[in-house]
Design an enzyme around this catalytic site. Structure first.
Site, short mmCIF file in Angstrom:
data_model
loop_
_atom_site.label_atom_id
_atom_site.label_comp_id
_atom_site.label_asym_id
_atom_site.label_seq_id
_atom_site.Cartn_x
_atom_site.Cartn_y
_atom_site.Cartn_z
N SER A 27 108.63 120.19 -26.83
CA SER A 27 107.95 119.96 -25.56
C SER A 27 108.02 121.17 -24.64
O SER A 27 107.10 121.45 -23.89
CB SER A 27 108.57 118.76 -24.84
OG SER A 27 108.52 117.63 -25.68
N ARG A 32 103.89 121.50 -17.06
CA ARG A 32 103.77 121.17 -18.47
C ARG A 32 102.46 121.69 -19.03
O ARG A 32 102.43 122.64 -19.78
CB ARG A 32 103.85 119.65 -18.60
CG ARG A 32 104.07 119.16 -19.99
CD ARG A 32 103.97 117.66 -20.05
NE ARG A 32 102.66 117.27 -20.49
CZ ARG A 32 102.41 116.26 -21.32
NH1 ARG A 32 103.39 115.52 -21.75
NH2 ARG A 32 101.19 116.00 -21.69
N GLU A 89 122.63 117.76 -21.18
CA GLU A 89 122.32 118.89 -20.29
C GLU A 89 123.56 119.50 -19.66
O GLU A 89 123.60 120.70 -19.36
CB GLU A 89 121.33 118.44 -19.20
CG GLU A 89 119.94 118.08 -19.72
CD GLU A 89 119.85 116.71 -20.37
OE1 GLU A 89 120.84 115.95 -20.30
OE2 GLU A 89 118.80 116.39 -20.96
N ASP A 124 104.86 109.96 -17.99
CA ASP A 124 106.22 109.43 -18.06
C ASP A 124 106.72 108.79 -16.76
O ASP A 124 107.76 108.12 -16.75
CB ASP A 124 107.19 110.52 -18.52
CG ASP A 124 107.20 110.66 -20.04
OD1 ASP A 124 107.34 109.62 -20.71
OD2 ASP A 124 107.06 111.78 -20.53
N PHE A 169 115.93 116.23 -15.92
CA PHE A 169 117.20 115.96 -16.60
C PHE A 169 118.15 117.14 -16.52
O PHE A 169 119.36 116.98 -16.66
CB PHE A 169 116.92 115.50 -18.03
CG PHE A 169 115.93 114.37 -18.02
CD1 PHE A 169 116.18 113.23 -17.26
CD2 PHE A 169 114.71 114.47 -18.66
CE1 PHE A 169 115.25 112.20 -17.16
CE2 PHE A 169 113.78 113.44 -18.57
CZ PHE A 169 114.04 112.31 -17.82
N ARG A 180 104.03 125.77 -20.45
CA ARG A 180 105.04 125.77 -21.52
C ARG A 180 104.65 126.67 -22.69
O ARG A 180 105.50 127.28 -23.32
CB ARG A 180 105.34 124.34 -21.99
CG ARG A 180 104.12 123.50 -22.30
CD ARG A 180 104.57 122.10 -22.65
NE ARG A 180 103.43 121.20 -22.87
CZ ARG A 180 103.54 120.06 -23.51
NH1 ARG A 180 104.70 119.67 -23.98
NH2 ARG A 180 102.49 119.28 -23.66
N HIS A 209 107.99 120.56 -17.24
CA HIS A 209 107.72 119.16 -16.86
C HIS A 209 108.11 118.87 -15.41
O HIS A 209 108.46 117.74 -15.06
CB HIS A 209 108.42 118.18 -17.81
CG HIS A 209 107.89 118.24 -19.22
ND1 HIS A 209 107.96 119.39 -19.99
CD2 HIS A 209 107.28 117.32 -19.99
CE1 HIS A 209 107.42 119.15 -21.16
NE2 HIS A 209 107.00 117.91 -21.20
#
Lengths: 221, 309
Positions: B36, B165, B57, B115, B82, B9, B107
Protein backbone atom coordinates in the site's frame (compact mmCIF):
# COMPACT_ATOMS: atom_id res chain seq x y z
CA UNK A 1 16.36 -9.09 49.44
CA UNK A 2 19.63 -10.91 49.94
CA UNK A 3 21.37 -9.33 52.91
CA UNK A 4 24.86 -9.72 51.47
CA UNK A 5 24.00 -7.73 48.40
CA UNK A 6 21.91 -5.07 50.07
CA UNK A 7 24.84 -4.33 52.37
CA UNK A 8 27.57 -4.51 49.77
CA UNK A 9 29.98 -1.62 49.25
CA UNK A 10 28.28 -0.76 46.00
CA UNK A 11 24.82 -0.55 47.48
CA UNK A 12 26.14 1.51 50.39
CA UNK A 13 27.53 3.97 47.87
CA UNK A 14 24.21 4.00 46.05
CA UNK A 15 22.25 4.63 49.24
CA UNK A 16 24.52 7.48 50.16
CA UNK A 17 24.10 8.99 46.71
CA UNK A 18 20.32 8.77 46.88
CA UNK A 19 19.88 9.75 50.51
CA UNK A 20 19.50 13.41 49.57
CA UNK A 21 16.97 12.75 46.82
CA UNK A 22 14.34 10.85 48.75
CA UNK A 23 15.82 7.45 47.77
CA UNK A 24 14.99 8.02 44.10
CA UNK A 25 14.39 4.56 42.56
CA UNK A 26 16.67 3.08 45.19
CA UNK A 27 15.34 -0.47 45.18
CA UNK A 28 15.29 -0.91 41.41
CA UNK A 29 18.81 0.51 41.33
CA UNK A 30 20.09 -1.83 44.05
CA UNK A 31 18.93 -4.90 42.14
CA UNK A 32 20.53 -3.60 38.96
CA UNK A 33 24.03 -3.09 40.41
CA UNK A 34 25.32 -6.63 39.97
CA UNK A 35 23.86 -6.90 36.49
CA UNK A 36 25.51 -3.67 35.37
CA UNK A 37 28.79 -4.64 36.99
CA UNK A 38 28.84 -7.90 35.03
CA UNK A 39 27.76 -6.36 31.73
CA UNK A 40 30.29 -3.53 31.89
CA UNK A 41 33.00 -6.07 32.76
CA UNK A 42 32.03 -8.22 29.78
CA UNK A 43 31.54 -5.40 27.28
CA UNK A 44 34.09 -5.25 24.46
CA UNK A 45 34.88 -1.90 22.95
CA UNK A 46 32.32 -1.99 20.16
CA UNK A 47 29.58 -3.77 22.13
CA UNK A 48 26.56 -1.71 23.06
CA UNK A 49 24.78 -1.52 26.42
CA UNK A 50 21.21 -0.26 26.59
CA UNK A 51 19.75 0.52 29.98
CA UNK A 52 16.12 0.14 28.99
CA UNK A 53 15.04 0.42 32.62
CA UNK A 54 16.38 3.96 32.65
CA UNK A 55 15.30 4.63 36.22
CA UNK A 56 18.23 2.51 37.34
CA UNK A 57 20.53 5.33 36.28
CA UNK A 58 21.85 5.74 39.86
CA UNK A 59 23.18 2.16 39.76
CA UNK A 60 24.78 2.82 36.40
CA UNK A 61 26.55 5.90 37.78
CA UNK A 62 27.86 3.96 40.76
CA UNK A 63 29.31 1.33 38.41
CA UNK A 64 30.85 4.05 36.22
CA UNK A 65 32.46 5.59 39.29
CA UNK A 66 33.87 2.16 40.25
CA UNK A 67 35.74 1.99 36.96
CA UNK A 68 36.87 5.61 37.16
CA UNK A 69 34.59 7.10 34.52
CA UNK A 70 32.73 9.31 37.00
CA UNK A 71 34.15 11.13 40.00
CA UNK A 72 32.71 11.19 43.52
CA UNK A 73 31.75 14.83 42.95
CA UNK A 74 29.87 13.88 39.81
CA UNK A 75 27.98 11.22 41.75
CA UNK A 76 26.98 13.87 44.27
CA UNK A 77 25.65 16.03 41.43
CA UNK A 78 22.91 13.48 40.70
CA UNK A 79 19.73 15.19 39.45
CA UNK A 80 21.14 18.67 40.01
CA UNK A 81 20.37 21.04 37.14
CA UNK A 82 23.99 20.93 36.00
CA UNK A 83 24.63 17.39 37.24
CA UNK A 84 23.97 13.80 36.22
CA UNK A 85 20.48 13.32 34.79
CA UNK A 86 18.01 11.24 36.79
CA UNK A 87 17.46 8.89 33.83
CA UNK A 88 20.29 8.10 31.44
CA UNK A 89 20.63 10.23 28.31
CA UNK A 90 22.54 9.85 25.07
CA UNK A 91 26.05 11.19 25.43
CA UNK A 92 26.90 9.70 28.82
CA UNK A 93 29.67 7.08 28.75
CA UNK A 94 28.36 3.87 27.09
CA UNK A 95 24.90 5.37 26.60
CA UNK A 96 23.74 5.30 22.98
CA UNK A 97 20.09 6.01 23.65
CA UNK A 98 18.21 8.08 26.20
CA UNK A 99 15.76 6.12 28.29
CA UNK A 100 13.26 6.83 31.01
CA UNK A 101 10.28 5.69 29.00
CA UNK A 102 9.91 1.95 29.45
CA UNK A 103 9.69 -0.74 26.81
CA UNK A 104 11.73 0.78 24.00
CA UNK A 105 15.26 -0.48 24.59
CA UNK A 106 14.84 -3.95 23.10
CA UNK A 107 13.54 -2.52 19.81
CA UNK A 108 16.47 -0.10 19.66
CA UNK A 109 18.83 -3.02 20.33
CA UNK A 110 17.27 -4.93 17.43
CA UNK A 111 17.87 -1.98 15.11
CA UNK A 112 21.53 -1.77 16.10
CA UNK A 113 21.84 -5.56 15.85
CA UNK A 114 20.30 -5.66 12.34
CA UNK A 115 22.56 -2.84 11.14
CA UNK A 116 25.56 -4.61 12.64
CA UNK A 117 24.68 -7.89 10.86
CA UNK A 118 24.24 -5.95 7.61
CA UNK A 119 27.80 -4.68 8.01
CA UNK A 120 29.12 -8.10 9.06
CA UNK A 121 30.34 -6.73 12.38
CA UNK A 122 30.92 -8.76 15.53
CA UNK A 123 29.01 -6.77 18.08
CA UNK A 124 26.92 -7.75 21.08
CA UNK A 125 24.04 -5.58 22.17
CA UNK A 126 23.19 -5.96 25.85
CA UNK A 127 19.78 -4.71 26.95
CA UNK A 128 18.87 -4.42 30.61
CA UNK A 129 15.15 -4.73 31.21
CA UNK A 130 13.11 -4.43 34.37
CA UNK A 131 10.60 -7.17 35.18
CA UNK A 132 7.87 -4.54 35.62
CA UNK A 133 8.90 -3.13 32.25
CA UNK A 134 7.80 -6.40 30.65
CA UNK A 135 4.19 -5.18 31.02
CA UNK A 136 4.84 -2.94 28.02
CA UNK A 137 3.48 -4.54 24.86
CA UNK A 138 6.35 -3.20 22.80
CA UNK A 139 8.75 -5.55 24.60
CA UNK A 140 6.90 -8.49 23.10
CA UNK A 141 6.70 -6.89 19.66
CA UNK A 142 10.47 -6.52 19.86
CA UNK A 143 10.93 -10.04 21.26
CA UNK A 144 9.22 -11.34 18.10
CA UNK A 145 11.45 -9.19 15.91
CA UNK A 146 14.65 -10.41 17.61
CA UNK A 147 13.78 -14.05 17.10
CA UNK A 148 12.32 -13.53 13.60
CA UNK A 149 15.68 -12.14 12.50
CA UNK A 150 17.64 -14.68 14.62
CA UNK A 151 19.51 -11.87 16.35
CA UNK A 152 22.04 -13.87 18.34
CA UNK A 153 23.91 -10.61 18.94
CA UNK A 154 21.06 -9.41 21.18
CA UNK A 155 21.36 -10.37 24.83
CA UNK A 156 18.57 -9.24 27.14
CA UNK A 157 19.01 -9.33 30.90
CA UNK A 158 15.86 -9.12 32.97
CA UNK A 159 16.30 -7.68 36.45
CA UNK A 160 13.87 -10.12 38.05
CA UNK A 161 13.44 -8.43 41.44
CA UNK A 162 9.74 -9.32 41.71
CA UNK A 163 8.84 -5.71 42.45
CA UNK A 164 7.38 -2.93 40.36
CA UNK A 165 6.28 0.56 41.23
CA UNK A 166 3.19 -0.08 43.30
CA UNK A 167 3.64 -3.66 44.45
CA UNK A 168 4.81 -7.21 43.84
CA UNK A 169 5.00 -8.09 40.16
CA UNK A 170 2.78 -11.14 40.52
CA UNK A 171 0.08 -9.02 42.16
CA UNK A 172 0.24 -6.04 39.78
CA UNK A 173 0.49 -8.03 36.54
CA UNK A 174 1.77 -11.55 36.74
CA UNK A 175 4.84 -12.35 34.70
CA UNK A 176 5.15 -16.08 35.36
CA UNK A 177 5.89 -18.42 33.78
CA UNK A 178 8.44 -15.86 32.60
CA UNK A 179 11.07 -18.18 31.17
CA UNK A 180 8.39 -20.06 29.24
CA UNK A 181 7.12 -16.80 27.76
CA UNK A 182 10.52 -15.88 26.36
CA UNK A 183 11.08 -19.44 25.17
CA UNK A 184 7.79 -19.45 23.31
CA UNK A 185 8.87 -16.23 21.59
CA UNK A 186 11.89 -18.08 20.21
CA UNK A 187 14.54 -17.02 22.71
CA UNK A 188 17.20 -19.09 24.42
CA UNK A 189 16.47 -18.63 28.12
CA UNK A 190 18.91 -18.71 31.04
CA UNK A 191 18.11 -18.21 34.69
CA UNK A 192 20.74 -17.14 37.15
CA UNK A 193 21.11 -15.72 40.62
CA UNK A 194 21.55 -11.93 40.57
CA UNK A 195 25.27 -11.95 41.42
CA UNK A 196 27.87 -10.27 39.23
CA UNK A 197 30.31 -13.18 39.04
CA UNK A 198 27.54 -15.65 38.10
CA UNK A 199 26.08 -13.32 35.49
CA UNK A 200 29.53 -12.61 34.06
CA UNK A 201 30.32 -16.31 33.76
CA UNK A 202 27.04 -16.85 31.96
CA UNK A 203 27.64 -13.90 29.61
CA UNK A 204 30.84 -15.56 28.40
CA UNK A 205 28.97 -18.84 27.89
CA UNK A 206 26.33 -17.04 25.84
CA UNK A 207 28.85 -15.97 23.20
CA UNK A 208 28.88 -19.61 22.12
CA UNK A 209 25.10 -19.78 21.62
CA UNK A 210 24.34 -18.96 17.99
CA UNK A 211 21.23 -18.52 15.88
CA UNK A 212 18.88 -17.16 18.56
CA UNK A 213 18.50 -14.11 20.76
CA UNK A 214 19.31 -14.84 24.38
CA UNK A 215 17.74 -13.72 27.62
CA UNK A 216 19.10 -13.98 31.13
CA UNK A 217 16.56 -13.83 33.91
CA UNK A 218 18.63 -12.55 36.83
CA UNK A 219 16.70 -13.52 39.94
CA UNK A 220 16.88 -11.51 43.11
CA UNK A 221 16.31 -14.31 45.59
CA UNK B 1 -8.96 20.68 -12.05
CA UNK B 2 -5.38 20.23 -13.22
CA UNK B 3 -3.77 17.21 -14.82
CA UNK B 4 -3.89 13.98 -12.82
CA UNK B 5 -0.47 12.36 -12.53
CA UNK B 6 1.29 9.62 -10.57
CA UNK B 7 0.01 8.99 -7.03
CA UNK B 8 1.84 10.10 -3.91
CA UNK B 9 2.66 6.54 -2.93
CA UNK B 10 3.88 5.59 -6.41
CA UNK B 11 6.12 8.64 -6.39
CA UNK B 12 7.38 7.73 -2.92
CA UNK B 13 8.02 4.08 -3.77
CA UNK B 14 9.89 4.87 -6.99
CA UNK B 15 11.90 7.72 -5.50
CA UNK B 16 12.97 5.49 -2.65
CA UNK B 17 14.51 3.04 -5.12
CA UNK B 18 16.43 5.85 -6.83
CA UNK B 19 17.65 7.09 -3.45
CA UNK B 20 18.62 3.55 -2.48
CA UNK B 21 20.80 3.27 -5.59
CA UNK B 22 22.69 6.43 -4.73
CA UNK B 23 23.01 5.86 -1.00
CA UNK B 24 23.87 2.43 0.37
CA UNK B 25 23.23 3.59 3.92
CA UNK B 26 19.49 3.91 3.35
CA UNK B 27 17.39 1.12 4.89
CA UNK B 28 13.61 0.86 4.81
CA UNK B 29 11.36 -0.45 7.59
CA UNK B 30 7.77 -1.49 7.05
CA UNK B 31 4.76 -2.32 9.24
CA UNK B 32 3.23 -4.87 6.84
CA UNK B 33 1.82 -2.26 4.48
CA UNK B 34 4.57 -2.34 1.83
CA UNK B 35 2.08 -3.02 -0.99
CA UNK B 36 0.00 0.00 0.00
CA UNK B 37 2.84 2.40 0.75
CA UNK B 38 4.86 1.08 -2.24
CA UNK B 39 7.99 0.44 -0.20
CA UNK B 40 7.66 -2.98 -1.86
CA UNK B 41 9.65 -1.49 -4.77
CA UNK B 42 12.57 -0.88 -2.44
CA UNK B 43 12.27 -4.42 -1.08
CA UNK B 44 12.47 -5.84 -4.60
CA UNK B 45 15.46 -3.70 -5.51
CA UNK B 46 17.35 -4.07 -2.22
CA UNK B 47 16.03 -7.08 -0.27
CA UNK B 48 18.94 -6.92 2.18
CA UNK B 49 18.17 -3.36 3.15
CA UNK B 50 14.43 -3.83 3.61
CA UNK B 51 13.21 -4.84 7.07
CA UNK B 52 9.74 -6.16 7.74
CA UNK B 53 8.84 -5.35 11.36
CA UNK B 54 5.23 -6.56 11.24
CA UNK B 55 2.09 -4.75 12.33
CA UNK B 56 3.82 -3.03 15.22
CA UNK B 57 4.46 0.66 14.66
CA UNK B 58 5.99 1.21 18.09
CA UNK B 59 8.60 -1.48 17.51
CA UNK B 60 9.06 -0.06 14.00
CA UNK B 61 10.01 3.40 15.23
CA UNK B 62 12.33 2.26 18.00
CA UNK B 63 14.02 -0.25 15.68
CA UNK B 64 14.55 2.58 13.19
CA UNK B 65 16.14 4.54 16.04
CA UNK B 66 18.59 1.65 16.52
CA UNK B 67 19.51 1.74 12.83
CA UNK B 68 20.15 5.48 13.09
CA UNK B 69 22.38 4.99 16.12
CA UNK B 70 24.34 2.43 14.10
CA UNK B 71 24.91 5.00 11.34
CA UNK B 72 22.24 3.93 8.85
CA UNK B 73 19.59 6.23 7.39
CA UNK B 74 16.32 4.48 8.22
CA UNK B 75 13.12 5.36 6.39
CA UNK B 76 10.26 4.13 8.58
CA UNK B 77 7.02 3.96 6.68
CA UNK B 78 3.41 3.09 7.51
CA UNK B 79 -0.08 4.60 7.34
CA UNK B 80 -0.21 8.03 8.98
CA UNK B 81 -3.04 7.17 11.39
CA UNK B 82 -1.28 4.10 12.77
CA UNK B 83 2.18 5.61 12.88
CA UNK B 84 0.71 8.00 15.43
CA UNK B 85 0.36 5.17 17.93
CA UNK B 86 4.15 5.40 18.10
CA UNK B 87 4.03 9.10 18.98
CA UNK B 88 5.61 8.53 22.35
CA UNK B 89 8.44 6.48 20.80
CA UNK B 90 8.93 9.27 18.26
CA UNK B 91 8.99 11.82 21.08
CA UNK B 92 11.16 10.06 23.62
CA UNK B 93 13.62 8.28 21.37
CA UNK B 94 13.73 9.79 17.87
CA UNK B 95 13.12 13.48 18.59
CA UNK B 96 14.67 13.69 22.05
CA UNK B 97 17.93 12.15 20.84
CA UNK B 98 17.71 14.04 17.52
CA UNK B 99 18.22 10.80 15.61
CA UNK B 100 18.57 10.56 11.85
CA UNK B 101 15.24 8.80 11.32
CA UNK B 102 12.99 9.63 8.35
CA UNK B 103 9.33 8.90 9.02
CA UNK B 104 7.26 8.84 5.85
CA UNK B 105 3.56 8.12 6.09
CA UNK B 106 0.97 7.58 3.38
CA UNK B 107 -2.86 7.48 3.49
CA UNK B 108 -2.95 10.77 5.38
CA UNK B 109 -5.82 13.27 5.42
CA UNK B 110 -8.92 11.97 3.67
CA UNK B 111 -6.93 10.08 1.03
CA UNK B 112 -7.94 6.71 2.52
CA UNK B 113 -11.54 7.61 1.75
CA UNK B 114 -13.00 4.08 1.78
CA UNK B 115 -11.58 3.07 5.15
CA UNK B 116 -13.29 5.82 7.10
CA UNK B 117 -12.54 7.69 10.28
CA UNK B 118 -10.17 5.12 11.82
CA UNK B 119 -7.77 5.45 8.89
CA UNK B 120 -8.20 9.11 7.97
CA UNK B 121 -5.44 10.90 9.79
CA UNK B 122 -6.25 14.56 10.45
CA UNK B 123 -4.02 15.21 13.45
CA UNK B 124 -0.50 14.12 12.52
CA UNK B 125 0.89 17.52 11.49
CA UNK B 126 -0.02 18.90 14.91
CA UNK B 127 1.38 15.88 16.72
CA UNK B 128 4.69 16.01 14.88
CA UNK B 129 5.05 19.77 14.77
CA UNK B 130 5.03 20.10 18.53
CA UNK B 131 8.15 17.94 18.93
CA UNK B 132 11.52 19.69 19.30
CA UNK B 133 14.04 18.71 16.55
CA UNK B 134 11.32 17.28 14.29
CA UNK B 135 10.87 18.81 10.83
CA UNK B 136 7.53 18.37 9.05
CA UNK B 137 6.90 18.26 5.29
CA UNK B 138 3.73 17.85 3.23
CA UNK B 139 4.51 17.72 -0.52
CA UNK B 140 1.91 18.93 -3.02
CA UNK B 141 2.40 16.47 -5.88
CA UNK B 142 4.42 13.52 -7.17
CA UNK B 143 7.32 15.72 -8.29
CA UNK B 144 7.51 17.53 -4.93
CA UNK B 145 7.39 14.15 -3.17
CA UNK B 146 10.43 12.90 -5.09
CA UNK B 147 12.48 16.07 -4.73
CA UNK B 148 11.74 16.64 -1.06
CA UNK B 149 12.16 12.97 -0.12
CA UNK B 150 15.69 13.05 -1.52
CA UNK B 151 16.41 16.19 0.47
CA UNK B 152 15.18 14.83 3.78
CA UNK B 153 17.27 11.69 3.32
CA UNK B 154 20.32 13.84 2.63
CA UNK B 155 19.66 16.15 5.59
CA UNK B 156 20.71 15.21 9.12
CA UNK B 157 18.11 14.69 11.84
CA UNK B 158 14.53 13.53 12.24
CA UNK B 159 11.91 14.32 9.60
CA UNK B 160 8.22 13.58 9.22
CA UNK B 161 6.87 13.51 5.67
CA UNK B 162 3.14 13.23 5.19
CA UNK B 163 1.76 11.81 1.95
CA UNK B 164 -1.64 11.03 0.51
CA UNK B 165 -2.57 7.82 -1.20
CA UNK B 166 -3.91 8.11 -4.72
CA UNK B 167 -3.39 10.37 -7.69
CA UNK B 168 -1.80 13.75 -7.40
CA UNK B 169 -2.65 16.78 -9.51
CA UNK B 170 0.30 18.31 -11.27
CA UNK B 171 1.60 21.46 -9.60
CA UNK B 172 5.27 21.47 -10.57
CA UNK B 173 7.38 20.87 -13.66
CA UNK B 174 11.06 21.13 -12.86
CA UNK B 175 11.08 23.86 -10.24
CA UNK B 176 13.80 23.92 -7.65
CA UNK B 177 12.12 23.09 -4.33
CA UNK B 178 13.91 23.38 -1.02
CA UNK B 179 13.09 22.24 2.50
CA UNK B 180 11.97 25.27 4.49
CA UNK B 181 11.29 27.49 1.48
CA UNK B 182 7.66 28.15 0.56
CA UNK B 183 6.70 28.49 -3.12
CA UNK B 184 4.55 31.34 -4.34
CA UNK B 185 2.64 29.80 -7.23
CA UNK B 186 0.47 32.76 -8.06
CA UNK B 187 0.53 36.38 -6.94
CA UNK B 188 -2.51 38.16 -5.52
CA UNK B 189 -3.55 41.09 -3.36
CA UNK B 190 -7.11 40.61 -2.14
CA UNK B 191 -6.78 37.07 -0.88
CA UNK B 192 -3.80 34.77 -0.41
CA UNK B 193 -4.30 31.03 -0.12
CA UNK B 194 -1.67 29.21 1.88
CA UNK B 195 -1.91 25.47 1.37
CA UNK B 196 -0.04 22.18 1.70
CA UNK B 197 -0.31 18.73 0.15
CA UNK B 198 -3.26 17.92 -2.10
CA UNK B 199 -4.87 21.21 -1.06
CA UNK B 200 -2.30 23.08 -3.19
CA UNK B 201 -3.88 22.14 -6.55
CA UNK B 202 -7.27 22.71 -4.92
CA UNK B 203 -6.12 26.24 -3.97
CA UNK B 204 -5.00 26.88 -7.55
CA UNK B 205 -8.44 25.84 -8.76
CA UNK B 206 -10.08 28.13 -6.20
CA UNK B 207 -7.98 31.04 -7.48
CA UNK B 208 -9.17 30.30 -11.05
CA UNK B 209 -12.78 30.33 -9.90
CA UNK B 210 -12.48 33.65 -8.09
CA UNK B 211 -11.60 35.62 -11.20
CA UNK B 212 -13.24 38.79 -9.85
CA UNK B 213 -10.65 38.91 -7.10
CA UNK B 214 -6.88 39.07 -7.07
CA UNK B 215 -6.02 35.73 -5.44
CA UNK B 216 -2.53 34.48 -4.66
CA UNK B 217 -1.52 30.91 -3.86
CA UNK B 218 1.49 29.64 -1.94
CA UNK B 219 2.64 26.09 -1.29
CA UNK B 220 3.97 25.75 2.25
CA UNK B 221 5.30 22.23 1.78
CA UNK B 222 7.50 22.65 4.85
CA UNK B 223 5.33 23.26 7.87
CA UNK B 224 8.27 23.11 10.22
CA UNK B 225 10.46 25.10 9.99
CA UNK B 226 7.83 27.43 8.55
CA UNK B 227 9.08 29.95 5.99
CA UNK B 228 8.52 33.13 8.02
CA UNK B 229 10.09 35.42 5.39
CA UNK B 230 7.69 34.45 2.62
CA UNK B 231 4.79 34.43 5.06
CA UNK B 232 5.47 38.02 6.14
CA UNK B 233 5.85 39.10 2.51
CA UNK B 234 2.44 37.58 1.78
CA UNK B 235 0.89 39.19 4.86
CA UNK B 236 2.18 42.61 3.81
CA UNK B 237 0.28 42.60 0.54
CA UNK B 238 -2.83 40.49 1.18
CA UNK B 239 -6.05 41.72 2.81
CA UNK B 240 -7.20 38.22 3.72
CA UNK B 241 -5.15 35.11 4.37
CA UNK B 242 -6.76 31.70 3.98
CA UNK B 243 -5.01 28.52 5.07
CA UNK B 244 -6.06 25.29 3.48
CA UNK B 245 -5.17 21.81 4.69
CA UNK B 246 -6.46 18.25 4.79
CA UNK B 247 -5.98 18.28 8.55
CA UNK B 248 -7.47 19.71 11.69
CA UNK B 249 -7.48 23.50 11.82
CA UNK B 250 -6.03 23.09 15.31
CA UNK B 251 -2.26 22.81 15.35
CA UNK B 252 -1.61 22.19 11.66
CA UNK B 253 -0.64 24.58 8.88
CA UNK B 254 -3.34 27.07 9.86
CA UNK B 255 -2.20 26.98 13.45
CA UNK B 256 1.43 27.49 12.44
CA UNK B 257 0.58 30.45 10.20
CA UNK B 258 -1.61 32.03 12.89
CA UNK B 259 1.14 31.64 15.49
CA UNK B 260 3.65 33.53 13.38
CA UNK B 261 1.34 36.27 12.12
CA UNK B 262 -0.36 36.96 15.46
CA UNK B 263 3.05 37.84 16.89
CA UNK B 264 4.64 39.57 13.93
CA UNK B 265 1.95 40.98 11.66
CA UNK B 266 -1.66 40.38 12.78
CA UNK B 267 -3.95 39.76 9.82
CA UNK B 268 -7.43 38.41 9.21
CA UNK B 269 -6.94 34.66 8.75
CA UNK B 270 -9.48 32.02 7.83
CA UNK B 271 -8.30 28.52 8.63
CA UNK B 272 -9.94 25.95 6.41
CA UNK B 273 -9.52 22.31 7.44
CA UNK B 274 -11.33 19.89 9.71
CA UNK B 275 -12.69 20.03 13.24
CA UNK B 276 -13.90 16.48 13.55
CA UNK B 277 -13.21 12.87 12.54
CA UNK B 278 -13.74 11.66 8.98
CA UNK B 279 -16.12 9.10 7.55
CA UNK B 280 -16.08 6.48 4.82
CA UNK B 281 -16.87 7.42 1.26
CA UNK B 282 -16.67 5.70 -2.12
CA UNK B 283 -15.07 8.77 -3.60
CA UNK B 284 -12.21 10.98 -2.41
CA UNK B 285 -13.36 14.19 -4.03
CA UNK B 286 -16.91 13.71 -2.71
CA UNK B 287 -15.46 13.31 0.76
CA UNK B 288 -13.39 16.48 0.44
CA UNK B 289 -16.53 18.29 -0.69
CA UNK B 290 -18.50 16.95 2.29
CA UNK B 291 -15.93 18.50 4.64
CA UNK B 292 -15.86 21.79 2.76
CA UNK B 293 -12.50 21.16 1.12
CA UNK B 294 -13.56 21.10 -2.56
CA UNK B 295 -12.63 24.09 -4.72
CA UNK B 296 -16.34 25.01 -4.96
CA UNK B 297 -16.88 25.06 -1.19
CA UNK B 298 -13.64 26.87 -0.47
CA UNK B 299 -14.39 29.50 -3.12
CA UNK B 300 -17.85 30.04 -1.67
CA UNK B 301 -16.46 30.56 1.82
CA UNK B 302 -13.93 33.06 0.55
CA UNK B 303 -16.55 35.05 -1.36
CA UNK B 304 -18.65 35.28 1.80
CA UNK B 305 -15.64 36.26 3.88
CA UNK B 306 -14.61 38.99 1.45
CA UNK B 307 -18.15 40.44 1.55
CA UNK B 308 -17.84 40.72 5.31
CA UNK B 309 -14.48 42.49 5.29
Amino acid sequence: MSESLVHSALSDKLKEMLSEVNNFHLNSSITCLEILKAVIAKKRENDVVILSKGHSAPAFYVILSEIGLLSEDELKSFANLDGLPSHVIRGLPFIEISSGSLGQGLSVANGIALASKLEGEEKNIYVILGDGELDEGQIWEAAMTSSHYKLDNVIAIVDRNFNQLTGKTEEIMSKEPLGEKWKSFGWEVFEVENKAEKILELLFELDKVKGKPKVIIAKWE
Amino acid sequence: MGKIIESFREAFGRALVEIGKENENVVVLDADVKGSTKTIYFEKAFPNRFFQIGISEQDLISTAAGFAIAGKIPVASAFAAFMMRAWEQIRNTVARDNLNVKIVTTHSGFSDFMDGSSHQCLEDIALMRVLPNMKVLVPADAYATKVLLKQIVESEGPFYMRLGRDYTIKVYDEEELKIGKAEILREGEDVFLIACGFMVPVALEVAEKLNDLSVGVADFHTIKPLDGDILLKIAKKANLIVTLEEHSIFGGLGGAVAEVLSEKMPRMIIRIGTREFGKSSRDYLALLDFYGLSAEKVAKRIVEAVKGL
